[in-house]
Design a protein around this motif. Structure first.
Motif, PDB file in Angstrom:
ATOM      1  N   UNK A  20       0.837  -1.204   0.000  1.00 26.91           N
ATOM      2  CA  UNK A  20       0.000   0.000   0.000  1.00 26.91           C
ATOM      3  C   UNK A  20       0.872   1.255   0.000  1.00 26.91           C
ATOM      4  N   UNK A  21       1.985   1.224   0.704  1.00 25.85           N
ATOM      5  CA  UNK A  21       2.876   2.383   0.751  1.00 25.85           C
ATOM      6  C   UNK A  21       3.685   2.533  -0.534  1.00 25.85           C
ATOM      7  N   UNK A  22       3.928   1.446  -1.219  1.00 31.41           N
ATOM      8  CA  UNK A  22       4.783   1.476  -2.406  1.00 31.41           C
ATOM      9  C   UNK A  22       4.022   1.664  -3.720  1.00 31.41           C
ATOM     10  N   UNK A  23       2.743   1.388  -3.715  1.00 32.05           N
ATOM     11  CA  UNK A  23       1.966   1.416  -4.955  1.00 32.05           C
ATOM     12  C   UNK A  23       0.751   2.331  -4.791  1.00 32.05           C
ATOM     13  N   UNK A  24       0.810   3.531  -5.350  1.00 29.06           N
ATOM     14  CA  UNK A  24      -0.321   4.461  -5.228  1.00 29.06           C
ATOM     15  C   UNK A  24      -1.651   3.888  -5.713  1.00 29.06           C
ATOM     16  N   UNK A  25      -1.633   3.050  -6.732  1.00 30.97           N
ATOM     17  CA  UNK A  25      -2.894   2.485  -7.224  1.00 30.97           C
ATOM     18  C   UNK A  25      -3.497   1.510  -6.213  1.00 30.97           C
ATOM     19  N   UNK A  26      -2.659   0.808  -5.474  1.00 31.65           N
ATOM     20  CA  UNK A  26      -3.149  -0.088  -4.417  1.00 31.65           C
ATOM     21  C   UNK A  26      -3.730   0.740  -3.276  1.00 31.65           C
ATOM     22  N   UNK A  27      -3.039   1.811  -2.921  1.00 30.05           N
ATOM     23  CA  UNK A  27      -3.528   2.713  -1.869  1.00 30.05           C
ATOM     24  C   UNK A  27      -4.876   3.314  -2.278  1.00 30.05           C
ATOM     25  N   UNK A  28      -4.991   3.745  -3.532  1.00 30.81           N
ATOM     26  CA  UNK A  28      -6.252   4.327  -4.012  1.00 30.81           C
ATOM     27  C   UNK A  28      -7.384   3.306  -3.964  1.00 30.81           C
ATOM     28  N   UNK A  29      -7.092   2.064  -4.313  1.00 37.52           N
ATOM     29  CA  UNK A  29      -8.104   1.012  -4.248  1.00 37.52           C
ATOM     30  C   UNK A  29      -8.538   0.774  -2.801  1.00 37.52           C
ATOM     31  N   UNK A  30      -7.577   0.682  -1.904  1.00 34.81           N
ATOM     32  CA  UNK A  30      -7.897   0.446  -0.489  1.00 34.81           C
ATOM     33  C   UNK A  30      -8.717   1.589   0.099  1.00 34.81           C
ATOM     34  N   UNK A  31      -8.483   2.802  -0.372  1.00 31.55           N
ATOM     35  CA  UNK A  31      -9.203   3.978   0.120  1.00 31.55           C
ATOM     36  C   UNK A  31     -10.508   4.245  -0.626  1.00 31.55           C
ATOM     37  N   UNK A  32     -10.793   3.488  -1.671  1.00 31.15           N
ATOM     38  CA  UNK A  32     -11.968   3.764  -2.492  1.00 31.15           C
ATOM     39  C   UNK A  32     -13.262   3.480  -1.734  1.00 31.15           C
ATOM     40  N   UNK A  33     -14.282   4.223  -2.090  1.00 28.90           N
ATOM     41  CA  UNK A  33     -15.583   4.022  -1.452  1.00 28.90           C
ATOM     42  C   UNK A  33     -16.140   2.629  -1.765  1.00 28.90           C
ATOM     43  N   UNK A  34     -15.840   2.106  -2.954  1.00 28.60           N
ATOM     44  CA  UNK A  34     -16.325   0.771  -3.316  1.00 28.60           C
ATOM     45  C   UNK A  34     -15.769  -0.296  -2.379  1.00 28.60           C
ATOM     46  N   UNK A  35     -14.468  -0.249  -2.139  1.00 29.27           N
ATOM     47  CA  UNK A  35     -13.848  -1.242  -1.253  1.00 29.27           C
ATOM     48  C   UNK A  35     -14.249  -0.995   0.193  1.00 29.27           C
ATOM     49  N   UNK A  36     -14.273   0.256   0.597  1.00 21.32           N
ATOM     50  CA  UNK A  36     -14.646   0.563   1.979  1.00 21.32           C
ATOM     51  C   UNK A  36     -16.071   0.118   2.292  1.00 21.32           C
ATOM     52  N   UNK A  37     -16.978   0.246   1.338  1.00 22.18           N
ATOM     53  CA  UNK A  37     -18.350  -0.192   1.580  1.00 22.18           C
ATOM     54  C   UNK A  37     -18.439  -1.713   1.680  1.00 22.18           C
ATOM     55  N   UNK A  38     -17.621  -2.420   0.896  1.00 21.14           N
ATOM     56  CA  UNK A  38     -17.580  -3.889   0.999  1.00 21.14           C
ATOM     57  C   UNK A  38     -17.010  -4.322   2.344  1.00 21.14           C
ATOM     58  N   UNK A  39     -15.972  -3.654   2.788  1.00 20.17           N
ATOM     59  CA  UNK A  39     -15.375  -3.960   4.090  1.00 20.17           C
ATOM     60  C   UNK A  39     -16.391  -3.702   5.204  1.00 20.17           C
ATOM     61  N   UNK A  40     -17.128  -2.610   5.089  1.00 18.24           N
ATOM     62  CA  UNK A  40     -18.138  -2.284   6.103  1.00 18.24           C
ATOM     63  C   UNK A  40     -19.231  -3.356   6.167  1.00 18.24           C
ATOM     64  N   UNK A  41     -19.588  -3.941   5.019  1.00 21.74           N
ATOM     65  CA  UNK A  41     -20.570  -5.028   5.028  1.00 21.74           C
ATOM     66  C   UNK A  41     -20.083  -6.225   5.818  1.00 21.74           C
ATOM     67  N   UNK A  42     -18.784  -6.485   5.742  1.00 18.98           N
ATOM     68  CA  UNK A  42     -18.212  -7.658   6.397  1.00 18.98           C
ATOM     69  C   UNK A  42     -17.878  -7.377   7.869  1.00 18.98           C
ATOM     70  N   UNK A  43     -17.233  -6.237   8.112  1.00 18.68           N
ATOM     71  CA  UNK A  43     -16.748  -5.930   9.465  1.00 18.68           C
ATOM     72  C   UNK A  43     -17.657  -5.013  10.263  1.00 18.68           C
ATOM     73  N   UNK A  44     -18.581  -4.377   9.576  1.00 25.74           N
ATOM     74  CA  UNK A  44     -19.431  -3.385  10.218  1.00 25.74           C
ATOM     75  C   UNK A  44     -18.775  -2.009  10.100  1.00 25.74           C
ATOM     76  N   UNK A  45     -19.547  -0.989  10.383  1.00 23.14           N
ATOM     77  CA  UNK A  45     -19.000   0.366  10.201  1.00 23.14           C
ATOM     78  C   UNK A  45     -18.497   0.986  11.469  1.00 23.14           C
TER      79      UNK A  45
END
Length: 71
Positions: free
Chosen positions: A46-71
């Protein structure tokens, strides 16, 4: 297949449509470049690849994580 049941059963889920083609190609190119530097993998991706960081920070991924882990 339900996201939560897939994660419970397989430990992961494939979710179509999270990445557009441009983002997917950016990720592949950037990660491939980093992997070519080491046969053992990449720590701190995540620190070395800006595109990976952007994906991890994206609303699409964050909403999927929230479904699994809760908000």
């Amino acid at each position: 297949m339900d996201l939560l049941s897939s994660i419970q059963r397989e430990g992961f889920a494939i979710v179509p449509g999270v990445l557009d083609e441009h983002s997917r190609l950016d990720l592949l190119s950037e990660v491939d470049g980093l992997l070519s530097e080491s046969a053992a993998g990449v720590r701190g991706l995540v620190a070395k690849a800006p595109s990976v960081r952007a994906l991890a920070d994206s609303s699409a991924v964050r909403s999927l994580v929230a479904l699994v882990l809760g908000s």
